[in-house]
Design a protein around this motif. Structure first.
Motif, PDB file in Angstrom:
ATOM      1  N   LEU A 249      12.245  16.541  -4.094  1.00 31.49           N
ATOM      2  CA  LEU A 249      11.578  16.188  -5.189  1.00 31.49           C
ATOM      3  C   LEU A 249      11.047  17.075  -6.169  1.00 31.49           C
ATOM      4  CD1 LEU A 249      10.282  13.758  -6.726  1.00 31.49           C
ATOM      5  CD2 LEU A 249       8.310  14.120  -5.374  1.00 31.49           C
ATOM      6  N   HIS A 250      10.821  18.335  -5.775  1.00 34.80           N
ATOM      7  CA  HIS A 250      10.342  19.433  -6.480  1.00 34.80           C
ATOM      8  C   HIS A 250      11.250  20.099  -7.167  1.00 34.80           C
ATOM      9  CE1 HIS A 250       6.273  19.355  -4.624  1.00 34.80           C
ATOM     10  NE2 HIS A 250       5.878  19.789  -5.711  1.00 34.80           N
TER      11      HIS A 250
ATOM     12  N   ASN B 177      11.772  17.991 -10.192  1.00 37.28           N
ATOM     13  CA  ASN B 177      10.690  17.804 -11.231  1.00 37.28           C
ATOM     14  C   ASN B 177      10.522  19.435 -11.783  1.00 37.28           C
ATOM     15  OD1 ASN B 177      10.450  15.497 -10.743  1.00 37.28           O
ATOM     16  ND2 ASN B 177       8.438  15.475  -9.629  1.00 37.28           N
ATOM     17  N   ASP B 178      10.961  20.441 -10.816  1.00 38.22           N
ATOM     18  CA  ASP B 178      10.572  21.717 -11.777  1.00 38.22           C
ATOM     19  C   ASP B 178      11.850  22.423 -12.091  1.00 38.22           C
ATOM     20  OD1 ASP B 178       8.261  21.401 -11.126  1.00 38.22           O
ATOM     21  OD2 ASP B 178       7.956  23.030  -9.428  1.00 38.22           O
TER      22      ASP B 178
ATOM     23  N   MET C  99      14.512  19.328 -14.349  1.00 36.09           N
ATOM     24  CA  MET C  99      13.699  18.811 -15.454  1.00 36.09           C
ATOM     25  C   MET C  99      13.672  20.156 -16.518  1.00 36.09           C
ATOM     26  SD  MET C  99      13.243  15.761 -15.813  1.00 36.09           S
ATOM     27  CE  MET C  99      11.643  15.665 -16.850  1.00 36.09           C
TER      28      MET C  99
ATOM     29  N   THR D 166       9.322  24.315 -16.133  1.00 30.94           N
ATOM     30  CA  THR D 166      10.246  23.783 -17.127  1.00 30.94           C
ATOM     31  C   THR D 166      10.093  24.368 -18.493  1.00 30.94           C
ATOM     32  OG1 THR D 166       8.547  22.137 -17.280  1.00 30.94           O
ATOM     33  CG2 THR D 166      10.112  21.717 -15.793  1.00 30.94           C
TER      34      THR D 166
ATOM     35  N   PHE E 189      15.779  11.892 -12.127  1.00 28.54           N
ATOM     36  CA  PHE E 189      14.193  11.895 -12.503  1.00 28.54           C
ATOM     37  C   PHE E 189      13.520  10.675 -12.230  1.00 28.54           C
ATOM     38  CE2 PHE E 189      10.318  11.662 -14.968  1.00 28.54           C
ATOM     39  CZ  PHE E 189       9.545  12.791 -14.299  1.00 28.54           C
TER      40      PHE E 189
ATOM     41  N   ASN F  29      11.046   9.481  -9.195  1.00 31.59           N
ATOM     42  CA  ASN F  29       9.592   9.353  -9.630  1.00 31.59           C
ATOM     43  C   ASN F  29       8.994   7.928 -10.160  1.00 31.59           C
ATOM     44  OD1 ASN F  29       8.318  12.169 -10.230  1.00 31.59           O
ATOM     45  ND2 ASN F  29      10.515  12.381 -10.690  1.00 31.59           N
TER      46      ASN F  29
ATOM     47  N   THR G   4       9.453   8.997 -18.929  1.00 30.29           N
ATOM     48  CA  THR G   4       9.851  10.162 -18.430  1.00 30.29           C
ATOM     49  C   THR G   4       8.751  11.129 -18.739  1.00 30.29           C
ATOM     50  OG1 THR G   4      12.127   9.802 -18.861  1.00 30.29           O
ATOM     51  CG2 THR G   4      11.521  11.893 -18.517  1.00 30.29           C
TER      52      THR G   4
ATOM     53  N   PHE H  62       5.900  12.650 -15.865  1.00 31.64           N
ATOM     54  CA  PHE H  62       5.995  13.956 -15.796  1.00 31.64           C
ATOM     55  C   PHE H  62       4.697  14.888 -15.818  1.00 31.64           C
ATOM     56  CE2 PHE H  62       6.815  18.433 -17.063  1.00 31.64           C
ATOM     57  CZ  PHE H  62       7.505  18.903 -16.034  1.00 31.64           C
TER      58      PHE H  62
ATOM     59  N   ASP I   9       2.484  13.744 -12.875  1.00 35.73           N
ATOM     60  CA  ASP I   9       2.814  14.615 -11.842  1.00 35.73           C
ATOM     61  C   ASP I   9       1.917  15.987 -11.992  1.00 35.73           C
ATOM     62  OD1 ASP I   9       4.291  15.138  -9.281  1.00 35.73           O
ATOM     63  OD2 ASP I   9       4.988  16.764 -10.372  1.00 35.73           O
TER      64      ASP I   9
ATOM     65  N   GLN J 234      -1.222   9.419  -8.235  1.00 33.80           N
ATOM     66  CA  GLN J 234       0.185   9.416  -8.843  1.00 33.80           C
ATOM     67  C   GLN J 234       0.808   7.965  -8.809  1.00 33.80           C
ATOM     68  OE1 GLN J 234       2.665  12.147  -6.605  1.00 33.80           O
ATOM     69  NE2 GLN J 234       1.287  13.913  -7.203  1.00 33.80           N
TER      70      GLN J 234
END
Length: 394
Positions: A61-62, A65-66, A69, A228, A271, A275, A344, A348, A351, A361
């Motif tokens: 997941l990270h 997201n990191d 993204m 990001t 994503f 999420n 989106t 983001f 989070d 969350q």
């Protein structure tokens, strides 16, 4: 009448941008729906477990997201730079109406959310969640209307969302950074100066920029600034070329053209799938009326349409800006309602606001999904019944 080749190329790039964003929005909607189905099926445990799998220093997941993204933000930055330099936002008169609408569309939802959560200091940190607009999702909904929506409104929505994204990037940089490391900030600054130097020396090969951009991502992540944002900084240093859009081989255009389908059809849907999954078993009237969830719903669905429409109306009525051509006020109101699709960027920011609380969350996800769906359905209905083809100045 003779058309300049640059204007023809700009129109083709804009048409391609609108088409790709709209198609990507439909894929994103499908991915979000699939995430909800999986998260509420016998596969739910596997779904959540896979997202937590460690892959080196980060979980799956990270990494999404990191890591992935950051590529999304790179594309956002490329689109911003192109539109600000040679596109629909290339001069101040063109920027004025979408800029005013974007400010209203960010300020009012944030204010509404803050009022709802005023007595909840632990959730007030999420004030920026309903301030974002998901351009891909909104344009995807708009494609269902075909030619009912004039091109001028599609351009207005795209320009507004790009400026909205710029605002969201600034909010993330200013309000969602923590535990800053000065040594790593210095490293990031030196890498940034290296990117600027490449630009000033006229380097047109992409690989040196991308290599330094990877280093910038690592430095940002270690510095406390969200990693990001390295994508946006990198994007603004990649050359567009002295001839702008007339130069089809400009590094920025080549990279944007390569990234656009991969971000729109792979990264953003991935994503969304990672999420948007939330168990609906815990959803209750109490949860929907909780300050965090209700603040997000009210901010997206009510705040966005009030902020965008009233600021647009005020700008046109006072003579600060021109109304989009061939668009009625009801159509403009429909676009304002569609701006409440936050998806989106809202997920983001949610989070970032509540990185350690799964319960908060989940409340954000429910609020974003509910508010975005309400905005999509209401905007679609308004634009379907609105008169179209209004004469200029109507």
């Amino acid at each position: 009448m003779q058309h300049h080749p640059q204007s023809r190329l700009h129109r083709s790039v804009l048409r391609e941008f609108l088409r790709s964003e709209a198609a990507g929005g439909i894929v994103l909607m499908s991915a979000a729906a699939l995430a909800l189905i999986v998260a509420n099926s016998p596969l739910a445990d596997t779904y959540f477990h896979v997202l937590e799998w460690p892959l080196g220093p980060l979980s799956v997941l990270h990494w999404i997201n990191d890591g992935l993204m950051a590529v999304f933000f790179l594309l956002v930055g490329l689109e911003m730079k192109r539109e600000l330099r040679v596109g629909a936002l290339a001069d101040w008169p063109a920027r004025l109406l979408p800029g005013i609408a974007a400010l209203g569309g960010m300020g009012v939802p944030a204010l509404i959310f803050s009022l709802v959560n005023l007595d909840q200091p632990h959730t007030l940190r999420g004030w920026a969640i309903p301030a974002a607009t998901d351009i891909a999702f909104a344009l995807g909904v708009m494609t269902l209307l075909g030619s009912r929506v004039p091109v001028s409104l599609k351009i207005f929505l795209a320009a507004l969302a790009i400026l909205d994204d710029l605002g969201a990037v600034l909010i993330i940089a200013l309000f969602y950074t923590h535990d800053l490391s000065l040594p790593m900030l210095l490293v990031a600054l030196l890498i940034g100066l290296g990117l600027v130097a490449l630009n000033l020396r006229g380097v047109r090969q992409l690989w040196p920029y991308l290599l330094l951009g990877l280093g910038l991502w690592v430095a940002f992540r270690a510095s406390g600034i969200h990693a990001t944002l390295a994508g946006v900084v990198l994007a603004f240093t990649i050359p567009l070329g002295s001839n702008g859009l007339e130069d089809e081989h400009a590094p920025l255009l080549r990279l944007e053209h390569w990234l656009s389908p991969r971000v729109g059809f792979l990264i953003v849907p991935l994503f969304g799938f990672a999420n948007a999954g939330v168990s609906l078993a815990a959803v209750s009237p109490r949860m929907l009326t909780a300050p965090l969830t209700f603040g997000v719903i009210l901010g997206l669905f009510t705040g966005k349409q009030i902020g965008v429409f009233l600021s647009t109306l005020a700008a046109v009525r006072t003579g600060l800006a021109r109304k989009p051509e061939n668009a009625s006020w009801l159509q403009i109101y429909g676009i304002a309602v569609l701006c409440g699709i936050g998806f989106t960027m809202s997920l983001f920011i949610g989070d970032l606001a509540f990185p350690t609380s799964i319960a908060l969350q989940d409340e954000v996800k429910i609020g974003v999904l509910a508010g975005s769906c309400l905005a999509a359905l209401a905007g679609l209905l308004i634009l379907r019944i609105a008169p179209h083809g209004a004469k200029k100045g109507a």
